[in-house]
Design an enzyme around this catalytic site. Structure first.
Site, mmCIF file in Angstrom:
data_model
loop_
_atom_site.group_PDB
_atom_site.id
_atom_site.type_symbol
_atom_site.label_atom_id
_atom_site.label_comp_id
_atom_site.label_asym_id
_atom_site.label_seq_id
_atom_site.Cartn_x
_atom_site.Cartn_y
_atom_site.Cartn_z
ATOM 1 N N GLY A 13 -35.276 -27.455 -19.255
ATOM 2 C CA GLY A 13 -36.177 -28.591 -19.479
ATOM 3 C C GLY A 13 -35.490 -29.930 -19.259
ATOM 4 N N ALA A 24 -35.034 -26.735 -24.322
ATOM 5 C CA ALA A 24 -35.687 -28.022 -24.652
ATOM 6 C C ALA A 24 -36.961 -28.144 -23.812
ATOM 7 C CB ALA A 24 -34.734 -29.178 -24.363
ATOM 8 N N VAL A 25 -37.938 -27.310 -24.166
ATOM 9 C CA VAL A 25 -39.163 -27.219 -23.348
ATOM 10 C C VAL A 25 -40.394 -27.721 -24.105
ATOM 11 C CG1 VAL A 25 -38.297 -25.339 -21.887
ATOM 12 C CG2 VAL A 25 -39.472 -24.791 -24.034
ATOM 13 N N ASP A 75 -46.783 -35.741 -35.521
ATOM 14 C CA ASP A 75 -46.678 -34.707 -34.476
ATOM 15 C C ASP A 75 -47.739 -33.620 -34.599
ATOM 16 O OD1 ASP A 75 -44.493 -36.063 -33.557
ATOM 17 O OD2 ASP A 75 -43.066 -34.405 -33.762
ATOM 18 N N HIS A 92 -30.530 -68.223 -21.979
ATOM 19 C CA HIS A 92 -29.636 -67.833 -20.889
ATOM 20 C C HIS A 92 -28.219 -67.743 -21.425
ATOM 21 C CE1 HIS A 92 -27.902 -67.574 -16.907
ATOM 22 N NE2 HIS A 92 -27.059 -68.531 -17.247
HETATM 23 P P1 FAD Z 1 -41.420 -34.410 -38.865
HETATM 24 O O1 FAD Z 1 -40.395 -35.471 -38.703
HETATM 25 O O2 FAD Z 1 -41.238 -33.144 -38.107
HETATM 26 O O3 FAD Z 1 -41.499 -34.110 -40.425
HETATM 27 C C1 FAD Z 1 -42.327 -33.128 -40.951
HETATM 28 C C2 FAD Z 1 -41.769 -32.664 -42.269
HETATM 29 O O4 FAD Z 1 -42.709 -31.802 -42.895
HETATM 30 C C3 FAD Z 1 -40.485 -31.856 -42.135
HETATM 31 O O5 FAD Z 1 -39.543 -32.272 -43.086
HETATM 32 C C4 FAD Z 1 -40.934 -30.437 -42.380
HETATM 33 O O6 FAD Z 1 -39.882 -29.611 -42.881
HETATM 34 C C5 FAD Z 1 -42.023 -30.673 -43.420
HETATM 35 N N1 FAD Z 1 -43.009 -29.573 -43.561
HETATM 36 C C6 FAD Z 1 -43.602 -28.852 -42.573
HETATM 37 N N2 FAD Z 1 -44.468 -27.963 -43.103
HETATM 38 C C7 FAD Z 1 -44.425 -28.120 -44.445
HETATM 39 C C8 FAD Z 1 -45.088 -27.494 -45.534
HETATM 40 N N3 FAD Z 1 -45.986 -26.540 -45.356
HETATM 41 N N4 FAD Z 1 -44.776 -27.887 -46.788
HETATM 42 C C9 FAD Z 1 -43.869 -28.879 -47.006
HETATM 43 N N5 FAD Z 1 -43.224 -29.512 -46.009
HETATM 44 C C10 FAD Z 1 -43.495 -29.146 -44.738
HETATM 45 N N6 FAD Z 1 -38.940 -39.746 -31.619
HETATM 46 C C11 FAD Z 1 -38.788 -41.069 -31.429
HETATM 47 O O7 FAD Z 1 -39.756 -41.830 -31.615
HETATM 48 N N7 FAD Z 1 -37.594 -41.598 -31.031
HETATM 49 C C12 FAD Z 1 -36.513 -40.816 -30.806
HETATM 50 O O8 FAD Z 1 -35.453 -41.319 -30.452
HETATM 51 C C13 FAD Z 1 -36.647 -39.422 -30.996
HETATM 52 N N8 FAD Z 1 -35.593 -38.601 -30.791
HETATM 53 C C14 FAD Z 1 -35.735 -37.262 -31.021
HETATM 54 C C15 FAD Z 1 -34.630 -36.435 -30.786
HETATM 55 C C16 FAD Z 1 -34.734 -35.073 -30.995
HETATM 56 C C17 FAD Z 1 -33.543 -34.182 -30.753
HETATM 57 C C18 FAD Z 1 -35.963 -34.528 -31.481
HETATM 58 C C19 FAD Z 1 -36.079 -33.062 -31.771
HETATM 59 C C20 FAD Z 1 -37.057 -35.333 -31.704
HETATM 60 C C21 FAD Z 1 -36.948 -36.713 -31.455
HETATM 61 N N9 FAD Z 1 -38.038 -37.572 -31.647
HETATM 62 C C22 FAD Z 1 -37.888 -38.917 -31.413
HETATM 63 C C23 FAD Z 1 -39.332 -37.080 -32.090
HETATM 64 C C24 FAD Z 1 -39.491 -37.352 -33.605
HETATM 65 O O9 FAD Z 1 -38.440 -36.723 -34.304
HETATM 66 C C25 FAD Z 1 -40.839 -36.818 -34.086
HETATM 67 O O10 FAD Z 1 -41.870 -37.367 -33.303
HETATM 68 C C26 FAD Z 1 -41.045 -37.221 -35.544
HETATM 69 O O11 FAD Z 1 -40.032 -36.706 -36.369
HETATM 70 C C27 FAD Z 1 -42.403 -36.710 -36.029
HETATM 71 O O12 FAD Z 1 -42.594 -37.153 -37.326
HETATM 72 P P2 FAD Z 1 -43.525 -36.366 -38.355
HETATM 73 O O13 FAD Z 1 -43.408 -37.108 -39.629
HETATM 74 O O14 FAD Z 1 -44.849 -36.162 -37.746
HETATM 75 O O15 FAD Z 1 -42.874 -34.929 -38.496
HETATM 76 P P1 NAI Z 2 -40.579 -32.704 -23.164
HETATM 77 O O1 NAI Z 2 -42.002 -32.395 -23.164
HETATM 78 O O2 NAI Z 2 -40.110 -34.115 -23.106
HETATM 79 O O3 NAI Z 2 -39.865 -31.962 -21.940
HETATM 80 C C1 NAI Z 2 -39.899 -30.586 -21.752
HETATM 81 C C2 NAI Z 2 -39.579 -30.289 -20.302
HETATM 82 O O4 NAI Z 2 -39.374 -28.893 -20.179
HETATM 83 C C3 NAI Z 2 -40.717 -30.671 -19.364
HETATM 84 O O5 NAI Z 2 -40.202 -31.426 -18.292
HETATM 85 C C4 NAI Z 2 -41.255 -29.320 -18.905
HETATM 86 O O6 NAI Z 2 -41.762 -29.357 -17.599
HETATM 87 C C5 NAI Z 2 -40.010 -28.457 -18.998
HETATM 88 N N1 NAI Z 2 -40.282 -27.028 -19.147
HETATM 89 C C6 NAI Z 2 -41.222 -26.429 -19.910
HETATM 90 N N2 NAI Z 2 -41.122 -25.085 -19.819
HETATM 91 C C7 NAI Z 2 -40.090 -24.829 -18.972
HETATM 92 C C8 NAI Z 2 -39.479 -23.639 -18.477
HETATM 93 N N3 NAI Z 2 -39.915 -22.435 -18.860
HETATM 94 N N4 NAI Z 2 -38.446 -23.756 -17.630
HETATM 95 C C9 NAI Z 2 -37.982 -24.988 -17.255
HETATM 96 N N5 NAI Z 2 -38.528 -26.135 -17.686
HETATM 97 C C10 NAI Z 2 -39.555 -26.071 -18.545
HETATM 98 O O7 NAI Z 2 -39.997 -31.961 -24.457
HETATM 99 P P2 NAI Z 2 -38.601 -32.056 -25.172
HETATM 100 O O8 NAI Z 2 -37.577 -32.665 -24.289
HETATM 101 O O9 NAI Z 2 -38.367 -30.714 -25.734
HETATM 102 O O10 NAI Z 2 -38.924 -33.076 -26.345
HETATM 103 C C11 NAI Z 2 -39.908 -32.744 -27.329
HETATM 104 C C12 NAI Z 2 -40.551 -33.960 -27.892
HETATM 105 O O11 NAI Z 2 -39.636 -34.703 -28.685
HETATM 106 C C13 NAI Z 2 -41.059 -34.883 -26.807
HETATM 107 O O12 NAI Z 2 -42.467 -34.844 -26.835
HETATM 108 C C14 NAI Z 2 -40.587 -36.247 -27.164
HETATM 109 O O13 NAI Z 2 -41.665 -37.114 -27.360
HETATM 110 C C15 NAI Z 2 -39.821 -36.095 -28.474
HETATM 111 N N6 NAI Z 2 -38.525 -36.730 -28.273
HETATM 112 C C16 NAI Z 2 -38.502 -38.086 -28.133
HETATM 113 C C17 NAI Z 2 -37.331 -38.740 -27.879
HETATM 114 C C18 NAI Z 2 -37.355 -40.203 -27.681
HETATM 115 O O14 NAI Z 2 -38.349 -40.834 -28.020
HETATM 116 N N7 NAI Z 2 -36.295 -40.814 -27.161
HETATM 117 C C19 NAI Z 2 -36.050 -38.026 -27.787
HETATM 118 C C20 NAI Z 2 -36.207 -36.582 -27.903
HETATM 119 C C21 NAI Z 2 -37.401 -35.988 -28.159
#
Ligand code: FAD
Ligand code: NAI
Length: 491
Positions: free
Chosen positions: A203, A291-292, A334, A466
């Site tokens: 991904g 990371a899909v 999310d 600037h």
């Molecule tokens: P979450 O942060 O997922 O929180 C949900 C919480 O609910 C969790 O603690 C979970 O354990 C809890 N929960 C779930 N089910 C239950 C239940 N039944 N009972 C009690 N608790 C429960 N987004 C950005 O905007 N900028 C970034 O730079 C960015 N970087 C990212 C990097 C990575 C590696 C990843 C994986 C994601 C990244 N994201 C980024 C995406 C961002 O993390 C999510 O969009 C965000 O955390 C979503 O917020 P949320 O509150 O909806 O859910």
């Molecule tokens: P993503 O949706 O950004 O990318 C997944 C990629 O995997 C896509 O390009 C897709 O075409 C590819 N893919 C799917 N199935 C595949 C397969 N079988 N083989 C090869 N490629 C495949 O999802 P990602 O990177 O996992 O991130 C998840 C979410 O977390 C995103 O929606 C993003 O919004 C959030 N996130 C945000 C960040 C930020 O705001 N800087 C940083 C990291 C995550």
């Protein structure tokens, strides 16, 4: 034990904890239930974003970039660092400390706002209408059952309103099962104990690029397999193409149109079979990151049959106020439509809190900024050129390269550009797309301008300090009318 609340928030990520704080500030008796445990089984607030997402990834992106610069580009400044070495354990400890500081910060905000933090697994009870004619009324008590994380005690909460903010989890591939050793998801990839020699990533989305950059900078050979033939199809085509070239130059080996057939871990190595236009291939990696994409955490949220409407992928259906199909039950972050981004979830949390308190607040879904924290960064807001073309809207474009910016030259960050698209009739800015250093900060100016309905001329008539990177935004707006000063434009 039964307790009564005005609002119970399920999930303490950036959507849920922000909603809880705002509800409490507005005088609502609020509880927030969360089931996150860290690797030592300690409950933590902050959800994915703080514990395994935005924050730890940005901490590692910063550390790894400093490492790379000290190895290579510092010499251009006349700073010689002959004996740079990596202490990965220390780098990881720093990341963990950053996370800890922030999660403790939320804990203290919960305390000062008198929010009950309940550490457990929540399910919503009895959300189905008793008979087809009966529709539950908004003020009827809703029941949330919590199984506490440590002692497994069962607690029942009665509440007028429920906010579902349970977030999302990584999508798993059955053809590449996670073993948390060799084949990992993003959480595992934030905690490797040594730099893999050969790292495969499935991904080339946001996670693939950010975590691929981290490990490439720390010395891994990185190959990214992307199923689609278009790189970053959701970004403006021009920035996607330009950034692709930059990433390839940085040594990220991104294979488009590459379909994973199978990945299997054996003897501390991962055997990957994939196909591309040249046929079938086999490669061996030390680690493989899957990371899909991510899917909403909505399964098992109801402990009996429910009338809540969801789609096949588990996204909970909501209207523009984040109300679900059940009165008094909201869903944000999310778990609902829209990009899976922390700031989008937080804004929804604020909107729902105000709504429950009888106030008005809305979310402008047209202006959600996106950022990819690579080096250089990508950031955009609004419409891309290709979406405008597809919808037949006529537009003008202004582009300004950072290579023509005095500040960018002074700090040696000359890659990329700012691109503005504006309506050709009204000049209203429709989209801003940035590839370059500080793009994540610069994009805020574009969001503010667009929130106020600015035209490119409004920006052109605004004074910018600037030398700053922001001047590129000014120059791009001048370029929309062919009047950029520091590049030659053909009209
Ligand atoms: P979450 O942060 O997922 O929180 C949900 C919480 O609910 C969790 O603690 C979970 O354990 C809890 N929960 C779930 N089910 C239950 C239940 N039944 N009972 C009690 N608790 C429960 N987004 C950005 O905007 N900028 C970034 O730079 C960015 N970087 C990212 C990097 C990575 C590696 C990843 C994986 C994601 C990244 N994201 C980024 C995406 C961002 O993390 C999510 O969009 C965000 O955390 C979503 O917020 P949320 O509150 O909806 O859910
Ligand atoms: P993503 O949706 O950004 O990318 C997944 C990629 O995997 C896509 O390009 C897709 O075409 C590819 N893919 C799917 N199935 C595949 C397969 N079988 N083989 C090869 N490629 C495949 O999802 P990602 O990177 O996992 O991130 C998840 C979410 O977390 C995103 O929606 C993003 O919004 C959030 N996130 C945000 C960040 C930020 O705001 N800087 C940083 C990291 C995550």
């Amino acid at each position: 034990m039964k307790k009564n609340y005005d609002v119970v928030v399920i999930g303490a990520g950036p959507a849920g904890y922000v909603a809880a704080i705002r509800c409490a500030q507005l005088g609502l008796k609020t509880a927030c239930i969360d089931n996150w445990l860290d690797e030592n089984n300690n409950p933590k607030l902050g959800g994915t974003c703080l514990n395994a997402g935005c924050i730890p990834s940005k901490a590692l992106l910063e550390s790894s970039e400093l490492y790379k610069q000290s190895e290579s580009s510092l010499a251009q400044h006349g700073i010689l660092t002959d004996s740079v070495s990596l202490n990965l354990k220390q780098m990881m400890e720093r990341k963990d400390n950053v996370v800890n500081t922030l999660t403790l910060g939320i804990e203290s905000l919960f305390k000062s706002n008198k929010i009950d933090w309940i550490q457990g697994n929540a399910t919503i009870e009895n959300s189905k209408s008793e008979s087809p004619g009966h529709k539950k009324n908004h003020d009827e008590f809703k029941k949330v059952v919590v199984i506490q994380l440590h002692n497994k005690d069962i607690q029942q909460l009665n509440t007028n309103n429920i906010i579902i903010a349970t977030g999302s989890s990584p999508v798993n591939l059955s053809i590449a099962p996670i073993d948390d050793e060799c084949i990992v998801d993003s959480t595992g990839a934030l905690a490797f104990d040594k730099v893999p020699k050969k790292l495969g990533i499935i991904g080339s989305g946001v996670i693939g690029l950010e975590l691929g950059s981290v490990w490439k900078r720390l010395g891994a050979e990185v190959k990214i397999f992307e199923a689609q033939d278009t790189f970053l199809p959701f970004a403006d085509e021009f920035i996607a193409k330009e950034s692709f070239k930059l990433f390839i130059n940085q040594g990220l080996d991104i294979k488009l149109n590459a379909r994973l057939l199978k990945a299997k871990a054996k003897n501390n190595a991962v055997h990957v079979k994939f196909t591309d236009s040249d046929g079938e291939h086999h490669e061996v990696f030390d680690k493989l990151i899957i990371a899909v994409g991510r899917h909403p955490n909505s399964e098992g949220l109801f402990n009996d049959e429910t009338d809540l409407v969801m789609d096949e992928g588990g996204l909970i259906h909501v209207n523009d106020k984040c109300e679900t199909s059940l009165p008094g039950i909201y869903a944000i972050g999310d778990t609902v439509r829209g990009p899976m981004l922390a700031h989008k979830g937080s804004e929804e949390g604020l909107m729902v809190a105000e709504h429950i308190a009888g106030n008005y607040r809305s979310v402008n879904y047209e202006l959600i900024p996106s950022v990819i924290y690579t080096h250089p960064e990508l950031a955009w807001v609004g419409k891309s050129e290709q979406t405008l073309k597809a919808s037949g809207i006529e537009y003008n474009v202004g582009t300004f390269p950072f290579s023509a910016s005095g500040r960018a030259q002074a700090v040696n960050e000359t890659k990329g550009f700012v691109k503005i698209v504006s309506d050709s009739k009204t000049d209203k800015i429709l989209g801003v797309h940035i590839l370059g250093s500080h793009a994540s900060e610069l994009i805020a100016q574009a969001v503010i301008a667009m929130e106020f309905g600015a035209s490119s001329e409004d920006i052109a008539l605004t004074m910018f300090a600037h030398p700053t990177f922001s001047e590129a935004f000014h120059e791009a707006s001048l370029a929309v009318s062919g009047n950029a000063l520091h590049i030659t434009q053909r009209n």
